[in-house]
Design a protein around this motif. Structure first.
Motif, short mmCIF file in Angstrom:
data_model
loop_
_atom_site.label_atom_id
_atom_site.label_comp_id
_atom_site.label_asym_id
_atom_site.label_seq_id
_atom_site.Cartn_x
_atom_site.Cartn_y
_atom_site.Cartn_z
N ASN A 76 -1.53 1.07 12.51
CA ASN A 76 -1.20 2.48 12.64
C ASN A 76 -2.09 3.41 11.83
O ASN A 76 -1.76 4.58 11.64
CB ASN A 76 0.27 2.73 12.27
CG ASN A 76 0.61 2.20 10.89
OD1 ASN A 76 -0.25 2.10 10.03
ND2 ASN A 76 1.87 1.86 10.68
N SER A 77 -3.20 2.88 11.34
CA SER A 77 -4.13 3.72 10.59
C SER A 77 -5.55 3.48 11.09
O SER A 77 -6.11 2.41 10.91
CB SER A 77 -4.05 3.41 9.10
OG SER A 77 -5.09 4.08 8.40
N LYS A 93 -6.10 8.00 -1.67
CA LYS A 93 -5.72 6.58 -1.64
C LYS A 93 -6.39 5.86 -0.48
O LYS A 93 -6.66 4.65 -0.57
CB LYS A 93 -4.19 6.45 -1.56
CG LYS A 93 -3.69 5.05 -1.87
CD LYS A 93 -2.18 5.00 -2.04
CE LYS A 93 -1.46 5.21 -0.73
NZ LYS A 93 -0.03 4.90 -0.80
N TYR A 107 0.83 -1.21 0.00
CA TYR A 107 0.00 0.00 0.00
C TYR A 107 0.86 1.26 0.00
O TYR A 107 0.66 2.18 -0.80
CB TYR A 107 -0.93 -0.01 1.23
CG TYR A 107 -1.76 1.24 1.38
CD1 TYR A 107 -2.94 1.40 0.67
CD2 TYR A 107 -1.35 2.26 2.24
CE1 TYR A 107 -3.71 2.54 0.81
CE2 TYR A 107 -2.11 3.41 2.39
CZ TYR A 107 -3.29 3.55 1.67
OH TYR A 107 -4.03 4.69 1.80
N HIS A 108 1.83 1.34 0.90
CA HIS A 108 2.65 2.54 1.03
C HIS A 108 3.50 2.81 -0.20
O HIS A 108 3.79 3.97 -0.51
CB HIS A 108 3.54 2.46 2.27
CG HIS A 108 2.79 2.59 3.56
ND1 HIS A 108 1.90 3.61 3.80
CD2 HIS A 108 2.80 1.82 4.69
CE1 HIS A 108 1.40 3.47 5.02
NE2 HIS A 108 1.91 2.40 5.57
N ASN A 109 3.90 1.77 -0.91
CA ASN A 109 4.74 1.93 -2.09
C ASN A 109 3.95 2.19 -3.36
O ASN A 109 4.53 2.28 -4.44
CB ASN A 109 5.62 0.70 -2.29
CG ASN A 109 6.71 0.59 -1.25
OD1 ASN A 109 7.18 1.59 -0.72
ND2 ASN A 109 7.10 -0.64 -0.93
N THR A 110 2.63 2.28 -3.22
CA THR A 110 1.77 2.57 -4.36
C THR A 110 1.31 4.01 -4.31
O THR A 110 0.86 4.48 -3.27
CB THR A 110 0.54 1.64 -4.36
OG1 THR A 110 0.96 0.27 -4.41
CG2 THR A 110 -0.36 1.93 -5.56
N SER A 111 1.42 4.71 -5.42
CA SER A 111 0.99 6.11 -5.48
C SER A 111 -0.24 6.25 -6.37
O SER A 111 -0.54 5.36 -7.18
CB SER A 111 2.12 6.99 -6.04
OG SER A 111 2.37 6.66 -7.40
N GLU A 168 0.89 -4.23 7.28
CA GLU A 168 1.49 -2.99 6.79
C GLU A 168 0.87 -1.75 7.41
O GLU A 168 1.57 -0.82 7.80
CB GLU A 168 1.37 -2.91 5.26
CG GLU A 168 2.08 -1.71 4.68
CD GLU A 168 1.97 -1.61 3.17
OE1 GLU A 168 2.61 -0.71 2.59
OE2 GLU A 168 1.23 -2.41 2.56
N ILE A 169 -0.46 -1.74 7.50
CA ILE A 169 -1.11 -0.48 7.93
C ILE A 169 -2.18 -0.64 8.99
O ILE A 169 -2.65 0.36 9.54
CB ILE A 169 -1.74 0.24 6.72
CG1 ILE A 169 -2.80 -0.66 6.06
CG2 ILE A 169 -0.69 0.68 5.72
CD1 ILE A 169 -3.52 0.00 4.93
#
Length: 202
Positions: free
Chosen positions: A121-122, A53, A27-31, A117-118
């Motif tokens: 913390n989200s 996103k 997820y974080h590496n996708t823009s 991954e998230i």
């Protein structure tokens, strides 16, 4: 094409494409530009459907990840008509793992990947991810409890705890296999889950 249908198809394209990229890159590496490039949508067309996103990530969880768990794990439990509970549990937690493609083995579980991954913390993703696991856990717990009531599963078994063990061992195995890239880990899991189900069966 009807405008409403066209809009729904575009949203589906964005969600499906985002899932594929999240799965491969994280997820974080996708823009957003990554998604726009893959879908060939203009900036205006993209932002007409999603604000950011995070909105896409939530829809990926609700529309794709939940469906994967529904089809692979929940539906077989709800629709079972012939298997006794121990056989059903063994089928659900073994046949699925036997059918994974090379990519699925290498990439792991997309839901578990996102959780790791998230999920911690989200706040935006915590609730939909919890709902995902809660639905699975609730149906599995009811299935095991029914097995207890039918005298197919030992009455000493705590249905909720058994559900937690089965789900966590399955997801953990998929995650750990990624770093070993070795099917022996799956074989070991299959032996262990068979043994566990036998230990709680009558």
């Amino acid at each position: 094409m009807d405008q409403k249908v066209k809009s729904e198809n575009t949203r589906k394209l964005i969600i499906d494409t985002s899932f594929d990229i999240f799965y491969k890159k994280g997820y974080h590496n996708t823009s957003i530009p990554d998604i726009m490039k893959k879908t060939k949508l203009t900036k205006g067309a993209f932002y007409h459907h999603f604000n950011n996103k995070i909105d896409i990530g939530i829809k990926v969880i609700e529309n794709i990840l939940s469906k994967r768990i529904q089809e692979g794990f929940i539906k077989p439990l709800l629709e079972n008509k012939t298997r006794k509970t121990p056989e059903l549990l063994h089928y659900v937690f073994s046949e699925r793992i036997k059918g994974f493609s090379k990519e699925e083995k290498a990439q792991g579980c997309p839901a578990n990947n996102l959780i790791n991954e998230i999920g911690c913390n989200s706040h935006d993703f915590r609730k939909p991810l919890q709902k995902l696991i809660d639905n699975w856990h609730n149906v599995l717990t009811k299935t095991i409890q029914r097995g207890i009531d039918l005298n197919e599963i030992s009455k000493k078994t705590n249905a909720s705890s058994a559900s937690t063990m089965l789900i966590c061992s399955f997801e953990g195995t998929r995650g750990i296999r990624k770093i070993y890239d070795d099917d022996e880990l799956f074989k070991s899991y299959l032996r262990a889950v068979k043994s566990y189900i036998k230990s709680i069966s009558i």
